[in-house]
Write an enzyme that holds these catalytic residues in place. Structure first.
Site, PDB file in Angstrom:
ATOM      1  N   HIS A  15      -1.992   6.885 -12.480  1.00  0.00           N
ATOM      2  CA  HIS A  15      -1.767   6.603 -10.853  1.00  0.00           C
ATOM      3  C   HIS A  15      -2.285   5.035 -11.012  1.00  0.00           C
ATOM      4  CE1 HIS A  15      -1.589   6.514  -6.603  1.00  0.00           C
ATOM      5  NE2 HIS A  15      -2.778   6.092  -6.711  1.00  0.00           N
TER       6      HIS A  15
ATOM      7  N   ARG B 122      -9.043  -0.284  -1.728  1.00  0.00           N
ATOM      8  CA  ARG B 122      -8.669  -1.575  -1.996  1.00  0.00           C
ATOM      9  C   ARG B 122      -8.664  -2.421  -0.845  1.00  0.00           C
ATOM     10  NH1 ARG B 122      -3.427  -1.612  -5.398  1.00  0.00           N
ATOM     11  NH2 ARG B 122      -2.729   0.546  -4.569  1.00  0.00           N
TER      12      ARG B 122
END
Ligand code: A3D
Length: 320
Positions: A176, A83
């Site tokens: 998650h 990310r």
């Protein structure tokens, strides 16, 4: 007896840290694999050059060809993209799904007997896709997230209560992501549940909720601080704990993204649940009773994982 062989598929920030930890913990010979030319070779040589100082014997090599992972006992997969600030894990799905298809084919061809630990995000959907693409048995393909999420929770609790992390256990269920479910009833200080610690005045309910939210946002907090990439020390340490449980048949009880076959009323999907990890891979999924808000939070988390699986099917119809 030959040393164990550990293949690291993806040699970026987590891959390099995994290799270093595998060396220091003397887990075996390590092969770093990546599509980037030079990166796995450079990291392997750098770590090998630290071995005389730290005193470990494992051999380190780097490769751009899947043939190098042949016969691996454990494969840890971090291949893909991480990310950037402002991105959610789910934004990585399209790119990383294609990577899982290549990785699955490579493992199926060269390391079909390995225990495979996936770390690539969005985790629960990627490990599900990787198992399908590789065709390996479901008990031999598992996702790392719960050990990390629990470790973050333990760290925050230990510093709040000013006690050793060794005496704090934490239990996190579900996918998650922002919907993960840290369980107060099963998280303890020396066996005393958090729910009792609140009654004993160790902290207020509000403070505990803040810590739980910080745990859910733990990945984003690091992404924001680093400004370029995501966490790698704690994720690597967590996957190494899982690899060690398998290689040493420790039968550790660890929260992992595991394939469900009727447990929790779910099948044909991966989601974070407590598992026993030993020489058989995921030897047992532990099913606990969930009460009221726990069940509804878990259901919400499951729905979000199912949404990601549906998005994967839209991109790769062969996943049906
Ligand atoms: P990064 O340092 O970018 O490393 C990824 C590596 O994958 C790079 O070296 C790439 O060259 C390589 N790569 C890309 N495509 C391929 C391919 N097709 N085949 C082989 N290698 C390829 O990222 P990172 O190590 O920081 O993170 C890796 C992954 O882990 C990302 O998807 C993160 O989102 C994820 N992650 C998961 C957690 C969990 O708790 C589940 C935590 C932190 C990061």
């Amino acid at each position: 007896m030959a040393r164990n062989k550990i293949a690291l598929i993806g040699s970026g920030m987590i891959g390099g840290t995994l290799a270093h930890l595998a060396g220091i913990k003397d887990l075996g010979d390590v092969v770093l694999f990546d599509i980037a030319q030079g990166t796995p070779q450079g990291k392997a040589l750098d770590i090998a050059e630290s071995a005389p100082v730290d005193g470990f014997d494992g051999a380190f090599s780097g490769a751009n060809d899947y043939a190098a992972i042949e016969g691996a006992d454990v494969c840890i997969v971090t291949a893909g993209v991480p990310r950037k600030p402002g991105m959610s894990r789910d934004d990585l799905l399209g790119t990383n799904l294609k990577v899982m298809e290549q990785v699955g084919a490579g493992i199926a061809k060269y390391a079909p007997d390995a225990f495979v630990i996936c770390i690539t995000n969005p985790l629960d959907a990627m490990v599900w896709a990787l198992q399908k693409f590789s065709g390996l048995p479901k008990n031999k393909v598992v996702g790392m997230a719960g050990v990390l999420d629990s470790s973050r929770f333990r760290h925050f609790l230990a510093s709040e209560f000013k006690v050793s992390v060794a005496d704090v256990t934490a239990f996190v269920l579900g996918g998650h992501g922002d919907t993960m479910v840290p369980l107060k009833r099963y998280s303890t200080v020396a066996g005393i549940p958090l729910t009792d610690l609140v009654k004993m005045g160790w902290c207020t309910q509000e403070r505990l909720e803040e810590i739980i939210q910080r745990t859910r946002d733990g990945g984003a907090e690091i992404v924001g601080l680093l400004g370029n990439g995501s966490a790698y020390y704690a994720p690597a340490a967590s996957a190494i704990a899982m690899a060690e449980a398998y290689l040493k048949d420790r039968k550790r009880v660890l929260p992992c993204a595991a394939a469900l076959n009727g447990e929790y009323g779910l099948s044909d999907m991966y989601v974070g649940v407590p598992c026993v990890i030993g020489e058989g891979g995921v030897e047992r999924v532990i099913e606990i009773d969930l009460v009221d808000d726990e069940q509804s939070q878990f259901d919400k988390s499951v729905e979000s994982v199912k949404g990601l699986m549906e998005a994967c099917r839209g991109i790769a119809p062969n996943l049906r």
